[in-house]
Scaffold this active site. Structure first.
Site, mmCIF file in Angstrom:
data_model
loop_
_atom_site.group_PDB
_atom_site.id
_atom_site.type_symbol
_atom_site.label_atom_id
_atom_site.label_comp_id
_atom_site.label_asym_id
_atom_site.label_seq_id
_atom_site.Cartn_x
_atom_site.Cartn_y
_atom_site.Cartn_z
ATOM 1 N N ASP A 166 0.830 -1.207 0.000
ATOM 2 C CA ASP A 166 0.000 0.000 0.000
ATOM 3 C C ASP A 166 0.864 1.256 0.000
ATOM 4 O O ASP A 166 2.062 1.214 0.299
ATOM 5 C CB ASP A 166 -0.907 -0.034 1.241
ATOM 6 C CG ASP A 166 -2.220 0.690 1.023
ATOM 7 O OD1 ASP A 166 -2.309 1.516 0.093
ATOM 8 O OD2 ASP A 166 -3.162 0.442 1.797
ATOM 9 N N ASP A 168 -10.652 1.784 -3.582
ATOM 10 C CA ASP A 168 -11.237 1.480 -2.273
ATOM 11 C C ASP A 168 -12.760 1.478 -2.377
ATOM 12 O O ASP A 168 -13.441 1.164 -1.406
ATOM 13 C CB ASP A 168 -10.809 2.523 -1.233
ATOM 14 C CG ASP A 168 -9.456 2.212 -0.634
ATOM 15 O OD1 ASP A 168 -8.939 1.114 -0.888
ATOM 16 O OD2 ASP A 168 -8.911 3.067 0.094
HETATM 17 C C1 GLA Z 1 -5.742 1.911 2.239
HETATM 18 C C2 GLA Z 1 -6.102 0.807 1.270
HETATM 19 C C3 GLA Z 1 -7.163 -0.078 1.890
HETATM 20 C C4 GLA Z 1 -6.663 -0.645 3.192
HETATM 21 C C5 GLA Z 1 -6.229 0.481 4.108
HETATM 22 C C6 GLA Z 1 -5.553 -0.050 5.352
HETATM 23 O O1 GLA Z 1 -6.789 2.791 2.403
HETATM 24 O O2 GLA Z 1 -6.516 1.333 0.064
HETATM 25 O O3 GLA Z 1 -7.511 -1.121 1.008
HETATM 26 O O4 GLA Z 1 -5.593 -1.519 2.942
HETATM 27 O O5 GLA Z 1 -5.335 1.377 3.475
HETATM 28 O O6 GLA Z 1 -5.126 0.959 6.178
#
Ligand code: GLA
Length: 750
Positions: free
Chosen positions: A464, A524
């Site tokens: 990430d 997301d």
């Molecule tokens: C980001 C990612 C999510 C998740 C969160 C965890 O927002 O896009 O999918 O992994 O971080 O903190």
């Protein structure tokens, strides 16, 4: 194949021809990029300026046609009469690169600066141009469905040269185009915007330090009459994850100049004598068969030549991800319970997302400290991973290596490792970036991540990245090179690990990352109706195999919209399927439905992930061999809707096909008091009986089976009617808002 004859270069594959010539002034003049043609067409395809245009700067005073401004050029510069945008700027210095020679190399010409590049090419053409203090090499690497270009500038003089702009390519195309770009923000990525390219420049760029969700680096140029199946469409993309830039502009002579490369805003690279600067690779695709044809060419290229060899065409597992279900609130017991449920549903990979290390109980602390939180996981990562593997699932883990929380042991020990540019701190999601331009920071990441991967036998990593860079100039580029170095060192020796890149969803959805990461978390946003736009936008330039697509709980965390479970599955099928919700809260009817979804997806996984993708009049289609799957998607329903005609593409006209709709479950609860029309007793819509019934029973949604020829399917077949307020029966498609259907179309023997 690359050929050279009397100064005419012809790059040709079954999909395209690319032609240019070295003119009398040693300038490479572009002739053609498009449908396969012959070298002998060079003259017919070239600009013939005759007496030229007035008020031009001439290379040769005797020849009024010798103005660079009115030619199609492979490359241009500043200060020699071409007033269009230049692909190179050497801080205040004019440029005048002329032809020196060429070389044809077998395969790919390896890059030396650490940028990732496409693999498995047939040949590479290198054109060398030079001026008094510099050498410029133009690389053309030939892939069956795409041409990859890049440029390399070398300081051959005695003084340093300041480069503030060097594009990967310059291309002049005759004609008028519209530019399609893919724009958005967090949870709203990849929305297509079309802008007519006229005399004012159209620009697609990112300045956030990464390729960004604001403006994806991939874009298209298309002629006004282009459709999904016909018309001229060009696709472009950059194998790069940092600040990018692309522009298109039409000249008075009707030539459209397009270029792409690293963004030159605040950029400057000092080249010492003998030093060279390499640009990222840019990908150029063409089709005269519309958007569908261009996507086909781009998808083949990405699947065959971008994604790491170990993962090319390898089926992606159905995964369960803990994030939306647990956020930071879990312990080993809860995870194992979820793993049991995920395994029972048919998931093949269990992914533990954020929250497993350091003091990471919210997003304010712990980032940077990759030591397992023993309170949550008393048996360590190895213990958890072992138990999950024993259940028959693979195990994957989330990391966010490029960032650090100030409230972390790492920051306390090394505050100077954070990328601050020596200004007061500014935060994004409570975090700073680590300065990946520093070798010791890169070593720390490699040394802290690899032992966990190895000891717990991790088979999947979600990488990430949730904040943007504040670094400018050369440092922004060096950060990206630092990232590639870390990725190469961690995953190069571990090709079996499936890497899924993520950046707050699709904030770094680019070909640079895909050279390491076969799939990317697309967004997301897991609301399937939003995903219709997001995945469709991405589908123009990226294949389904690269798109992470999950089913989550409804109402959705991103929109509060309630959508049917069937539609959540039907949309996610067209990517790499996963589930991301608290499985403990699934009702018995939902468990049954999810099991059916996963079993169906596994049966057709190859088709969904690797089939040829097209956007139909009612949704999406994928075809692999004799199987086609079509998704028909609805947003808001209207009363008394008419017939719908589904038009498919790419089938065999004379073959016969069986068309079957995928059975769905109709939740009885959704009908409320309307149930009185079908039930023998008057059921209270808010009562206990309906609530219990809704957990266990569904109404049948009749399967539709037909046969038809490919010709009829491509002409368009009429689907069964939608609900029209006239009652319930199994011969209609009974869905309300956000309903959808999947059709399975199989070729049958006569
Ligand atoms: C980001 C990612 C999510 C998740 C969160 C965890 O927002 O896009 O999918 O992994 O971080 O903190």
């Amino acid at each position: 194949m690359i050929t050279e004859h009397s100064g005419i270069f012809h790059i040709s594959t079954d999909a395209y021809s690319y032609l240019f010539k070295i003119n009398a002034y040693g300038i490479p003049e572009h002739l053609h990029f498009g449908a396969p043609v012959q070298r002998e067409d060079a003259l017919a395809l070239s600009c013939r300026p005759g007496l030229g245009w007035g008020c031009s700067i001439l290379l040769d005073g005797e020849n009024t046609a010798s103005s660079l401004d009115t030619m199609m050029l492979e490359w241009s510069g500043s200060g020699r009469g071409d007033y269009r945008e230049s692909p190179v700027e050497l801080c205040g210095m004019p440029t005048d690169f002329r032809y020196e020679g060429f070389e044809i190399l077998e395969g790919v010409a390896p890059m030396t600066c650490g940028l990732p590049q496409a693999h498995g090419a047939e040949e590479t053409l290198v054109i060398t141009l030079a001026q008094k203090n510099a050498k410029l090499q133009l690389y053309y690497t030939v892939y069956p469905t795409a041409l990859v270009r890049r440029s390399v500038l070398t300081n051959t003089g005695e003084e340093p040269i300041s480069v503030n702009k060097l594009m990967s390519f310059n291309l002049d195309l005759p004609g008028s185009f519209t530019m399609a770009t893919f724009n958005g923000s967090w949870i709203a990525e990849m929305h297509r915007t079309d802008t007519v390219v006229a005399e004012s420049k159209v620009v697609n760029e990112s300045l956030t330090g990464s390729s960004s969700n604001r403006h994806n680096p991939g874009f298209m140029l298309f002629e006004a009459d282009a459709t999904e199946t016909a018309g001229r469409v060009y696709g472009f993309n950059l194998v790069y994850s940092g600040n990018h830039y692309a522009s298109a502009q039409r000249s008075h002579q009707g030539l459209t100049r397009v270029m792409q490369g690293i963004n030159c805003s605040n950029f400057r690279k000092e080249l010492q004598p003998g030093e060279a600067f390499e640009t990222p690779e840019a990908v150029l695709c063409h089709s005269d068969e519309g958007f569908g044809g261009m996507s086909r060419n781009m998808h083949i290229f990405v699947n065959d030549h971008i994604v790491p060899v170990a993962w090319a065409h390898r089926p992606r597992p159905v995964l369960y991800n803990s994030w939306e279900g647990c956020v930071f609130d879990f312990n080993e017991h809860r995870l194992l319970d979820l793993a049991n449920r995920a395994q029972d549903l048919g998931c093949e990979l269990f992914v533990l997302d954020d929250g497993w290390f350091g003091a990471r109980n919210n997003d304010k602390a712990g980032l940077g400290d990759y030591n397992v939180n023993k309170k949550k996981l008393p048996h360590g990562m190895e213990g958890l991973a072992h138990k999950i593997r024993k259940k028959g699932m693979d195990f994957g883990l989330w990391f966010e290596p490029e960032s650090v929380n100030v409230d972390s042991d790492l920051y306390r020990a090394h505050p100077d490792w954070a990328l601050t540019d020596e200004f007061p701190l500014v935060f994004g999601r409570n975090q700073l970036l680590l300065d990946l331009t520093k070798p010791e920071v890169r070593d720390y990441l490699v040394d802290s991540i690899c032992p966990i991967l190895d000891s717990a036998k991790i088979s999947y990593v979600k990488w990430d990245m949730n904040r943007h860079s504040i670094a400018l100039g050369e440092k922004a580029h060096d950060f990206v090179l630092g990232l590639y170095d870390v990725l190469r060192r961690i995953f190069g020796p571990r090709p079996g690990i499936l890497l899924e890149s993520c950046s707050s969803g699709g904030n770094r959805f680019d070909l640079g990352m895909m050279c390491f990461s076969p799939q990317v978390w697309t967004s997301d946003d897991t609301d399937p109706i939003e995903r219709l736009d997001i995945q469709e936008g991405a589908s123009y330039l990226y294949p389904q195999s690269t798109m992470g697509a999950h089913v989550s709980a409804a109402p959705h965390a991103q929109t509060l919209r309630n959508t049917p479970l069937a539609t959540r599955g039907n949309v996610a099928f067209f990517g790499c399927l996963g589930y991301e919700l608290d499985l403990k809260h699934l009702l018995p009817v939902e468990i049954k439905e999810v099991k059916q979804q996963i079993a169906f997806y596994k049966q057709y996984r190859e088709v969904f992930q690797y089939g040829t993708f097209t956007r139909t009049n009612l949704g999406w289609q994928v075809t692999n061999g004799s199987t086609t799957l079509a998704g028909v998607f609805h947003r808001l329903v209207h009363a008394a809707p008419g017939y719908e005609q589904l038009r498919l593409t790419g089938l065999k006209k004379d073959a016969r096909y069986r068309i079957t709709s995928l059975a769905q479950a109709l939740r009885v609860g959704q009908f409320g008091s309307l149930l009185k029309h079908v039930a023998p007793v008057n059921i209270d819509p808010n009562g206990q009986i309906l609530r219990i019934a809704d957990r266990h029973f569904t109404l049948p949604y009749g399967e539709d089976t037909l046969t038809a020829s490919g010709a009829a399917l491509m002409h368009g077949i009429l689907l069964r009617p939608l609900f029209r307020g006239t009652g319930y029966d199994q011969n209609q498609r009974t869905h309300g808002d956000f309903g959808s259907d999947i059709y399975i179309i199989e070729e049958i023997a006569e």
